[in-house]
Scaffold this motif. Structure first.
Motif, short mmCIF file in Angstrom:
data_model
loop_
_atom_site.label_atom_id
_atom_site.label_comp_id
_atom_site.label_asym_id
_atom_site.label_seq_id
_atom_site.Cartn_x
_atom_site.Cartn_y
_atom_site.Cartn_z
N MET A 1 0.86 -1.03 0.19
CA MET A 1 -0.08 0.08 0.11
C MET A 1 0.93 1.24 0.03
O MET A 1 1.87 1.34 0.94
N GLU A 2 0.65 2.33 -0.89
CA GLU A 2 1.40 3.37 -0.97
C GLU A 2 0.89 4.61 -0.06
O GLU A 2 -0.28 4.49 0.24
N GLN A 3 1.56 5.57 0.06
CA GLN A 3 1.33 6.79 1.23
C GLN A 3 1.33 7.86 0.65
O GLN A 3 1.78 8.01 -0.39
N ASP A 4 0.60 8.99 1.29
CA ASP A 4 0.25 9.98 0.60
C ASP A 4 0.10 11.13 1.83
O ASP A 4 -0.62 11.17 2.72
N LEU A 5 1.28 11.83 1.67
CA LEU A 5 1.51 12.94 2.98
C LEU A 5 0.44 13.96 2.38
O LEU A 5 -0.16 14.56 3.53
N VAL A 6 -0.11 14.32 1.37
CA VAL A 6 -0.99 15.54 1.01
C VAL A 6 -2.40 15.16 1.82
O VAL A 6 -2.91 15.91 2.37
N GLN A 7 -2.78 13.82 1.83
CA GLN A 7 -4.29 13.53 2.20
C GLN A 7 -4.22 12.91 3.63
O GLN A 7 -4.89 12.33 4.12
N LEU A 8 -2.86 12.84 4.11
CA LEU A 8 -2.70 12.29 5.57
C LEU A 8 -3.26 12.94 6.79
O LEU A 8 -3.36 14.22 6.77
N ASP A 9 -3.96 12.15 7.45
CA ASP A 9 -5.02 12.76 8.55
C ASP A 9 -4.54 11.84 9.90
O ASP A 9 -4.79 10.76 9.79
N VAL A 10 -3.25 12.26 10.61
CA VAL A 10 -2.95 11.43 11.83
C VAL A 10 -4.05 11.28 12.79
O VAL A 10 -3.81 10.09 13.35
N THR A 11 -5.37 11.78 12.75
CA THR A 11 -6.24 11.33 13.84
C THR A 11 -7.05 10.09 13.29
O THR A 11 -7.80 9.46 14.04
N GLN A 12 -6.84 9.81 12.08
CA GLN A 12 -7.59 8.57 11.47
C GLN A 12 -6.59 7.43 11.50
O GLN A 12 -7.17 6.30 11.09
N LEU A 13 -5.42 7.58 11.96
CA LEU A 13 -4.31 6.41 11.93
C LEU A 13 -4.46 5.65 13.25
O LEU A 13 -4.65 6.09 14.28
N HIS A 14 -4.11 4.38 12.93
CA HIS A 14 -3.85 3.51 13.92
C HIS A 14 -2.93 2.23 13.61
O HIS A 14 -2.71 2.40 12.12
N PRO A 15 -2.50 1.60 14.55
CA PRO A 15 -1.31 0.63 14.14
C PRO A 15 -1.61 -0.37 12.82
O PRO A 15 -0.68 -0.82 12.31
N LEU A 16 -2.76 -0.77 12.85
CA LEU A 16 -3.21 -1.58 11.73
C LEU A 16 -3.78 -0.87 10.52
O LEU A 16 -4.26 -1.61 9.73
N SER A 17 -3.66 0.25 10.36
CA SER A 17 -3.91 1.15 9.02
C SER A 17 -3.15 0.14 7.92
O SER A 17 -2.18 0.20 8.26
N PRO A 18 -3.98 0.21 7.04
CA PRO A 18 -3.26 -0.48 5.77
C PRO A 18 -2.05 0.26 5.45
O PRO A 18 -1.20 -0.45 5.04
N GLN A 19 -2.26 1.66 5.20
CA GLN A 19 -1.17 2.48 4.59
C GLN A 19 0.20 2.37 5.80
O GLN A 19 1.18 2.82 5.48
N VAL A 20 -0.15 1.95 7.04
CA VAL A 20 0.88 1.72 7.80
C VAL A 20 1.64 0.60 7.93
O VAL A 20 2.83 0.39 7.87
#
Length: 485
Positions: A26-45
């Motif tokens: 899974m590729e990552q996108d800094l422009v659309q990154l919202d850290v409040t929606q991240l968790h350790p099992l997020s696919p992009q992580v």
């Protein structure tokens, strides 16, 4: 919108869309990154970065590096001196992905499988009869491979500071406990680590009765410790026997720790190095690299960061001052996986614009990296609430004879070693208050916080041995000069 890796967005930021995959990741996108929606099992992580640190601990030559290689496929013994002696001397690192077959009929533990960090997110199952099924990525793990030799206890303690769980290796063809088996278990007790799995390794070298007899000895040994009640898994790391069961227990017995993604980032540096090779041209030179584990927050590409204490200076009168290092993140890596952002957990390599002389040969070990102006204070002296072990653990006076010496009280003027996060720092005892609180004058600056848990070591027979632990209550701090910009 379609964007390929290498396209640049606003302010030169590389744009990589989270909705796409490249090479099965899974590729990552800094422009659309919202850290409040991240968790350790997020696919992009979890696709690109390990989010949990598991240590391998135990006596020398009990198979710690071999079990890491069996799970991850990575050899952690890499340096010339280590290869010559066939032992781990520095902290070793390797990442692995753990999967489970999506078909519930696939039997355990063979439904669990581990691969290297670069494996795609949904490989096919290889269990006979289930080859048509996909596997689901459950964990992306960073292994911290600790040296088992008694003279390298300080290195082991530095590794323990970033562990979320541990695999305790015990060789089935030796009596239990061996000296550093006991000392390493005491060390993770001191550091407050609770999630432990015991691996009874080398069962291929003993018969059934010997293995069962040692299993009883292990159960007696762990009573009253943080490993009491831990699962004991018989394995042969060399033959990769029961490695699938180890993967199952990692998923089920070591829970994913809670992570803070929204605070300013703070990373504990446990390795630093110069990646440039002799003969590089000026245009090919790259900045220094810091490796470590993010404790909180999210590091992002192109971010301006501060490293404390940085350059430490001492004048002719013995007065200490410092100049924090300011740099910019130019690359983020989790093993071979390139990242646009890195989250807490796992071991991350941070490429910077620093002079590589500053990072050469682990010179930044024990320093802290994070946003400018957001890092903890710098302490010259500490006031510590401490507790001592009743006796030394894992110390031998002669071959085959373990010394059961009591741990003496701390005395004024004594020199001890403190393990604070990833830093091993010397300190002089200035005052002992009511046998429970001690004032310590540090030999160097330490970037830490009140309430931090530390390990105490004393020199015994020319080696540093664990004698207790403590919590930082207070201390005298050094004023940090403001950024020059």
């Amino acid at each position: 919108m379609n964007s390929k890796q290498g396209d640049f967005g606003p302010k030169g930021t590389k744009m990589v869309m989270m909705s796409s995959r490249k090479g099965g990741l899974m590729e990552q996108d800094l422009v659309q990154l919202d850290v409040t929606q991240l968790h350790p099992l997020s696919p992009q992580v979890i696709s690109r970065q390990a989010t949990i640190n598991i240590g391998t601990i135990g006596h020398v030559a009990h198979g710690k590096s071999t079990v890491v290689k069996a799970i991850s496929g990575v050899q952690t013994v890499r340096f010339k001196t280590e290869l010559e002696r066939n032992i781990t001397m520095r902290l070793g690192y390797a990442n692995a992905k753990i999967y489970k077959c999506e078909d519930d009929r696939c039997p355990a533990p063979v439904c669990y499988k581990s691969y290297g960090s670069g494996k795609e997110d949904s490989p096919m199952c290889d269990v006979p009869g289930f080859e048509h099924c996909r596997m689901k990525l459950l964990r992306h793990v960073s292994f911290v491979d600790c040296p088992g030799h008694d003279v390298l206890m300080a290195t082991m303690l530095s590794g323990a500071s970033v562990m979320d769980g541990a695999l305790l290796l015990i060789a089935a063809n030796e009596s239990c406990p061996q000296p550093q088996t006991a000392e390493h278990l005491a060390a993770i007790d001191v550091m407050g680590l609770q999630n432990i799995i015991i691996l009874q390794n080398k069962v291929d070298l003993v018969d059934r009765n010997q293995a069962l007899h040692q299993h009883t000895a292990i159960q007696n040994f762990i009573q009253g410790t943080s490993a009491e009640g831990a699962a004991v898994v018989p394995i042969s790391a060399q033959l990769k026997y029961n490695i699938d069961a180890v993967c199952e227990y990692i998923v089920k017995k070591i829970p994913m720790p809670e992570r803070n993604f929204t605070s300013p980032p703070c990373m504990s540096i446990i390795r630093s190095f110069d990646v440039n090779k002799p003969g590089f041209g000026v245009d090919d030179l790259r900045g220094g690299v810091a490796g470590g584990s993010i404790m909180k927050g999210v590091l992002k590409l192109n971010r301006l960061v501060e490293i404390r204490p940085g350059t430490i200076l001492k004048d002719e009168f013995g007065n200490i001052s410092c100049r924090p290092i300011y740099s910019r993140i130019v690359s983020l890596y989790a093993e071979q996986n390139e990242l646009q952002f890195a989250v807490p957990g796992g071991l991350i390599g941070v490429g910077t614009t620093m002079d590589p002389c500053l990072t050469r040969s682990d010179r930044l070990v024990g320093h802290v990296l994070g946003d400018v102006g957001s890092l903890p204070e710098l302490f010259l002296e500490l006031k510590v609430n401490f507790f001592l072990l009743r006796q030394l653990i894992g110390v031998r006076t002669t071959e085959g004879e373990e010394e059961a010496g009591r741990v003496g009280r701390l005395t004024k003027g004594e020199i001890v070693m403190l393990t604070i996060g990833s830093l091993a720092a010397g300190a002089k005892v200035v005052e002992v208050i009511r046998n429970r609180v001690v004032r310590l004058q540090l030999t160097s600056l330490v970037c830490t916080s009140r309430g931090e848990r530390i390990a105490l070591s004393r020199r015994v027979n020319r080696n540093w041995r664990l004698i207790g632990w403590g919590t930082i209550e207070d201390g005298s701090t050094l004023e940090v000069p403001p950024p020059p910009f």
